[in-house]
Motif scaffolding. Structure first.
Motif, PDB file in Angstrom:
ATOM      1  N   PRO A  53      44.882  50.954  34.480  1.00  0.00           N
ATOM      2  CA  PRO A  53      44.097  50.280  35.520  1.00  0.00           C
ATOM      3  C   PRO A  53      43.723  48.879  35.063  1.00  0.00           C
ATOM      4  O   PRO A  53      43.663  48.589  33.871  1.00  0.00           O
ATOM      5  CB  PRO A  53      42.855  51.157  35.663  1.00  0.00           C
ATOM      6  CG  PRO A  53      42.822  52.013  34.459  1.00  0.00           C
ATOM      7  CD  PRO A  53      44.217  52.138  33.977  1.00  0.00           C
ATOM      8  N   ILE A  54      43.443  48.029  36.034  1.00  0.00           N
ATOM      9  CA  ILE A  54      43.075  46.646  35.750  1.00  0.00           C
ATOM     10  C   ILE A  54      41.707  46.607  35.078  1.00  0.00           C
ATOM     11  O   ILE A  54      40.883  47.511  35.265  1.00  0.00           O
ATOM     12  CB  ILE A  54      43.060  45.828  37.061  1.00  0.00           C
ATOM     13  CG1 ILE A  54      43.174  44.341  36.762  1.00  0.00           C
ATOM     14  CG2 ILE A  54      41.819  46.130  37.862  1.00  0.00           C
ATOM     15  CD1 ILE A  54      43.276  43.501  38.008  1.00  0.00           C
ATOM     16  N   ALA A  55      41.470  45.568  34.279  1.00  0.00           N
ATOM     17  CA  ALA A  55      40.205  45.448  33.559  1.00  0.00           C
ATOM     18  C   ALA A  55      39.063  45.129  34.520  1.00  0.00           C
ATOM     19  O   ALA A  55      39.262  44.487  35.546  1.00  0.00           O
ATOM     20  CB  ALA A  55      40.300  44.341  32.510  1.00  0.00           C
ATOM     21  N   CYS A  56      37.865  45.612  34.155  1.00  0.00           N
ATOM     22  CA  CYS A  56      36.680  45.371  34.978  1.00  0.00           C
ATOM     23  C   CYS A  56      36.443  43.878  35.170  1.00  0.00           C
ATOM     24  O   CYS A  56      36.004  43.440  36.227  1.00  0.00           O
ATOM     25  CB  CYS A  56      35.453  46.000  34.326  1.00  0.00           C
ATOM     26  SG  CYS A  56      35.249  47.748  34.761  1.00  0.00           S
ATOM     27  N   ARG A  57      36.750  43.101  34.171  1.00  0.00           N
ATOM     28  CA  ARG A  57      36.460  41.670  34.270  1.00  0.00           C
ATOM     29  C   ARG A  57      37.309  40.996  35.340  1.00  0.00           C
ATOM     30  O   ARG A  57      36.926  39.948  35.860  1.00  0.00           O
ATOM     31  CB  ARG A  57      36.678  41.018  32.900  1.00  0.00           C
ATOM     32  CG  ARG A  57      37.831  40.040  32.790  1.00  0.00           C
ATOM     33  CD  ARG A  57      37.964  39.485  31.405  1.00  0.00           C
ATOM     34  NE  ARG A  57      38.471  40.476  30.459  1.00  0.00           N
ATOM     35  CZ  ARG A  57      39.782  40.718  30.244  1.00  0.00           C
ATOM     36  NH1 ARG A  57      40.694  40.069  30.926  1.00  0.00           N
ATOM     37  NH2 ARG A  57      40.174  41.614  29.372  1.00  0.00           N
ATOM     38  N   ASP A  58      38.440  41.618  35.678  1.00  0.00           N
ATOM     39  CA  ASP A  58      39.316  41.043  36.700  1.00  0.00           C
ATOM     40  C   ASP A  58      39.061  41.627  38.085  1.00  0.00           C
ATOM     41  O   ASP A  58      39.853  41.431  39.009  1.00  0.00           O
ATOM     42  CB  ASP A  58      40.787  41.257  36.315  1.00  0.00           C
ATOM     43  CG  ASP A  58      41.192  40.387  35.127  1.00  0.00           C
ATOM     44  OD1 ASP A  58      40.725  39.239  35.072  1.00  0.00           O
ATOM     45  OD2 ASP A  58      41.953  40.874  34.276  1.00  0.00           O
TER      46      ASP A  58
ATOM     47  N   ARG B  28      41.832  49.738  41.438  1.00  0.00           N
ATOM     48  CA  ARG B  28      41.946  49.534  39.997  1.00  0.00           C
ATOM     49  C   ARG B  28      43.392  49.664  39.538  1.00  0.00           C
ATOM     50  O   ARG B  28      43.804  49.131  38.533  1.00  0.00           O
ATOM     51  CB  ARG B  28      41.065  50.555  39.245  1.00  0.00           C
ATOM     52  CG  ARG B  28      39.591  50.460  39.582  1.00  0.00           C
ATOM     53  CD  ARG B  28      39.023  49.085  39.250  1.00  0.00           C
ATOM     54  NE  ARG B  28      39.176  48.761  37.851  1.00  0.00           N
ATOM     55  CZ  ARG B  28      38.334  49.139  36.900  1.00  0.00           C
ATOM     56  NH1 ARG B  28      37.267  49.855  37.206  1.00  0.00           N
ATOM     57  NH2 ARG B  28      38.530  48.793  35.656  1.00  0.00           N
ATOM     58  N   GLN B  29      44.154  50.444  40.289  1.00  0.00           N
ATOM     59  CA  GLN B  29      45.554  50.655  39.948  1.00  0.00           C
ATOM     60  C   GLN B  29      46.268  51.135  41.201  1.00  0.00           C
ATOM     61  O   GLN B  29      45.691  51.853  42.008  1.00  0.00           O
ATOM     62  CB  GLN B  29      45.667  51.712  38.839  1.00  0.00           C
ATOM     63  CG  GLN B  29      47.078  51.947  38.338  1.00  0.00           C
ATOM     64  CD  GLN B  29      47.139  53.087  37.329  1.00  0.00           C
ATOM     65  OE1 GLN B  29      46.145  53.415  36.694  1.00  0.00           O
ATOM     66  NE2 GLN B  29      48.302  53.692  37.213  1.00  0.00           N
ATOM     67  N   GLY B  30      47.516  50.705  41.359  1.00  0.00           N
ATOM     68  CA  GLY B  30      48.274  51.112  42.529  1.00  0.00           C
ATOM     69  C   GLY B  30      48.147  50.112  43.652  1.00  0.00           C
ATOM     70  O   GLY B  30      47.911  48.924  43.430  1.00  0.00           O
TER      71      GLY B  30
ATOM     72  N   THR C 108      45.862  44.743  46.227  1.00  0.00           N
ATOM     73  CA  THR C 108      46.301  44.904  44.848  1.00  0.00           C
ATOM     74  C   THR C 108      45.099  45.161  43.943  1.00  0.00           C
ATOM     75  O   THR C 108      43.957  44.949  44.356  1.00  0.00           O
ATOM     76  CB  THR C 108      47.012  43.619  44.380  1.00  0.00           C
ATOM     77  OG1 THR C 108      46.141  42.516  44.569  1.00  0.00           O
ATOM     78  CG2 THR C 108      48.293  43.382  45.167  1.00  0.00           C
ATOM     79  N   PRO C 109      45.358  45.607  42.717  1.00  0.00           N
ATOM     80  CA  PRO C 109      44.250  45.900  41.794  1.00  0.00           C
ATOM     81  C   PRO C 109      43.317  44.704  41.626  1.00  0.00           C
ATOM     82  O   PRO C 109      43.773  43.573  41.485  1.00  0.00           O
ATOM     83  CB  PRO C 109      44.986  46.217  40.478  1.00  0.00           C
ATOM     84  CG  PRO C 109      46.258  46.835  40.923  1.00  0.00           C
ATOM     85  CD  PRO C 109      46.645  46.064  42.175  1.00  0.00           C
TER      86      PRO C 109
ATOM     87  N   LEU D 149      48.852  38.989  42.179  1.00  0.00           N
ATOM     88  CA  LEU D 149      49.071  39.772  40.965  1.00  0.00           C
ATOM     89  C   LEU D 149      48.814  38.912  39.729  1.00  0.00           C
ATOM     90  O   LEU D 149      48.144  39.326  38.795  1.00  0.00           O
ATOM     91  CB  LEU D 149      50.506  40.311  40.935  1.00  0.00           C
ATOM     92  CG  LEU D 149      50.838  41.387  41.965  1.00  0.00           C
ATOM     93  CD1 LEU D 149      52.326  41.708  41.961  1.00  0.00           C
ATOM     94  CD2 LEU D 149      50.031  42.653  41.703  1.00  0.00           C
ATOM     95  N   GLN D 150      49.363  37.715  39.774  1.00  0.00           N
ATOM     96  CA  GLN D 150      49.220  36.796  38.645  1.00  0.00           C
ATOM     97  C   GLN D 150      47.757  36.497  38.352  1.00  0.00           C
ATOM     98  O   GLN D 150      47.348  36.444  37.191  1.00  0.00           O
ATOM     99  CB  GLN D 150      49.951  35.494  38.977  1.00  0.00           C
ATOM    100  CG  GLN D 150      50.077  34.543  37.798  1.00  0.00           C
ATOM    101  CD  GLN D 150      51.527  34.350  37.405  1.00  0.00           C
ATOM    102  OE1 GLN D 150      52.410  34.308  38.261  1.00  0.00           O
ATOM    103  NE2 GLN D 150      51.788  34.256  36.123  1.00  0.00           N
ATOM    104  N   LYS D 151      46.986  36.325  39.431  1.00  0.00           N
ATOM    105  CA  LYS D 151      45.575  35.960  39.285  1.00  0.00           C
ATOM    106  C   LYS D 151      44.809  37.006  38.467  1.00  0.00           C
ATOM    107  O   LYS D 151      43.805  36.707  37.831  1.00  0.00           O
ATOM    108  CB  LYS D 151      44.949  35.808  40.682  1.00  0.00           C
ATOM    109  CG  LYS D 151      43.631  35.083  40.701  1.00  0.00           C
ATOM    110  CD  LYS D 151      43.205  34.727  42.117  1.00  0.00           C
ATOM    111  CE  LYS D 151      42.900  35.959  42.937  1.00  0.00           C
ATOM    112  NZ  LYS D 151      42.434  35.611  44.310  1.00  0.00           N
ATOM    113  N   ARG D 152      45.284  38.246  38.528  1.00  0.00           N
ATOM    114  CA  ARG D 152      44.595  39.327  37.804  1.00  0.00           C
ATOM    115  C   ARG D 152      45.270  39.626  36.479  1.00  0.00           C
ATOM    116  O   ARG D 152      45.046  40.686  35.896  1.00  0.00           O
ATOM    117  CB  ARG D 152      44.596  40.606  38.650  1.00  0.00           C
ATOM    118  CG  ARG D 152      44.297  40.392  40.095  1.00  0.00           C
ATOM    119  CD  ARG D 152      42.827  40.191  40.341  1.00  0.00           C
ATOM    120  NE  ARG D 152      42.622  39.823  41.732  1.00  0.00           N
ATOM    121  CZ  ARG D 152      41.460  39.903  42.350  1.00  0.00           C
ATOM    122  NH1 ARG D 152      40.418  40.335  41.724  1.00  0.00           N
ATOM    123  NH2 ARG D 152      41.355  39.532  43.611  1.00  0.00           N
ATOM    124  N   GLY D 153      46.138  38.748  36.064  1.00  0.00           N
ATOM    125  CA  GLY D 153      46.755  38.946  34.768  1.00  0.00           C
ATOM    126  C   GLY D 153      47.971  39.849  34.770  1.00  0.00           C
ATOM    127  O   GLY D 153      48.491  40.209  33.720  1.00  0.00           O
TER     128      GLY D 153
END
Lengths: 240, 240
Positions: free
Chosen positions: B16-21, B72-74, B94-95, B177-181
């Motif tokens: 899952p994506i990080a909380c900070r993102d 957070r994911q998916g 997106t996440p 997607l890029q914006k969230r790493g």
DNA sequence: CGCTGAGTTGACAAGATTCAAGGGCCGTGG
DNA sequence: CCACGGCCCTTGAATCTTGTCAACTCAGCG
């Protein structure tokens, strides 16, 4: 230098919409209360009236975003200027509607607000978030409500066939006028056909043809810039 | 009864994506602070994780809107169901993105939130507006910021030619997607071609043809549900 | 009284949809 | 294990809609 004819001025006969029908009313009243609480003249809080002649700008992209605007009379278009110089009309704002909410996110406006006919607007200085007043909570709640109003259940104007877009455009405009107590059956289209084509993402010729087709079918009656909706059920079908 | 294959489950390898993102992070942290201030267990405040299998709903139109969700994911799609039974996809989330902000205006959600692939979401119980806590002001400010984030400068996905829509769709997804790493050059299209056609207001065949055309031209590389963006300048031109 | 720009209309071209068919992947059942 | 069936994706051909280009009308204005 004025290219505005004498017939286009804001006349005394047309009246601005009532404050009670304005989306900015709640915030406007709070501004008065806060000014009173601070011992200021409440006139400094509620801001100023602005008359905008046809083609003139209420604000432009990049202008410092210091306040919100409410359309009181006439019609304002929100326009994005694309990099290749073309303009993309985002919305036409009818009396009672608020413009400039992008002020909450950025320091500058992100689109141009241009009058498509002689218009009258209220300007409300942006309430400071940080200000600690007994009304701060109410102000924020009101802003949340204002921001939440902008989610339509209807399909966007750029979906479907040309016919669906035109009928949806008319139906949408009609609904918004009616909601503010104006005549939703018989009204003016102050914008040009080219501008209608722009917001519907189609061409002038297509708009013209579609309007004439609806006219021939008896669904509407168009004469220049005035339109009358005759068969609402037919129109509403495409507006889903 | 499960029509989910073993390959579709949320695997341990994908993270899952990080909380900070996450766009919900600020409100999420405030919820913890408020719970702590009230002497409650902070776990009761930040809500629960939810796994959603492919095709399952996070919530549906008319469900009581009690909270916000963060992907957070998916990937989750927001869908309006039209009166004639068809579905109109409003957005793919997106996440890191937040779903359910309609909760601020109405008591009920106004669209369906369906997972287009096995997904993971955070649920944050809706902070009560009236609650008088030392953080109430921060909460409201945070909500205003959250609501203000949803104004894109780019053209809507339903404007322009089929080619422009497809490229804008890819470019938009890539950017988010890029914006969230995450990898914005090489990613998965978890939704079906039919769903892409739906959000672009066109047909499956047109989407397929356009993707293949871009592939032949060397602008992208599509293989089933994965896509790689090769010529970003070409793609970004149509995305204005 | 002619000029100009907006609106309308016609003819044709370009683009998108529709209908039909074939290929590939995956899950199920023999 | 393999064959089958279903679904998604792709591709081709015909048709329809919309865009494009050009011409014309009409109203407003100098």
């Amino acid at each position: 230098m004025s290219n505005v004819s004498k017939h286009e001025r804001v006349t005394k006969r047309a009246r601005p919409i009532a404050c009670r029908d304005c989306d900015l009313n709640e915030l406007c009243r709070l501004a008065v209360l806060i000014a009173h609480h601070d011992g200021r003249d409440s006139r400094t809080a509620v801001g100023t009236w602005r008359t905008i002649e046809r083609g003139a700008a209420l604000f432009r992209t990049g202008d410092a975003a210091n306040g919100l605007f409410a359309v009181r009379q006439g019609m304002i278009k929100s326009v994005h200027l694309t990099e290749d110089g073309h303009e993309r009309i985002v919305a036409f704002h009818t009396p009672g509607e608020v413009i400039g909410v992008e002020a909450f996110r950025a320091d500058a406006y992100i689109c141009d607000a241009i009058a498509v006919e002689p218009s009258l607007c209220c300007e409300l200085p942006l309430p400071e978030h940080g200000a600690q007043s007994p009304h701060a909570h109410s102000v924020l709640t009101s802003i949340v409500r204002l921001l939440s109003t902008a989610a339509p259940l209807t399909a966007p104007l750029t979906r479907g066939s040309a016919r669906e877009r035109v009928t949806r455009f008319l139906f949408d405009l009609s609904t918004r006028l009616q909601k503010r107590g104006m005549n939703g059956r018989h009204f003016k289209l102050p914008m040009s056909r080219t501008e209608i084509a722009n917001i519907l993402d189609t061409r002038v010729e297509t708009v013209s043809r579609t309007l004439q087709q609806l006219h021939r079918e008896g669904a509407i009656c168009v004469r220049g810039s005035t339109v009358e909706l005759l068969d609402l059920t037919l129109l509403s079908e495409a507006a889903r």
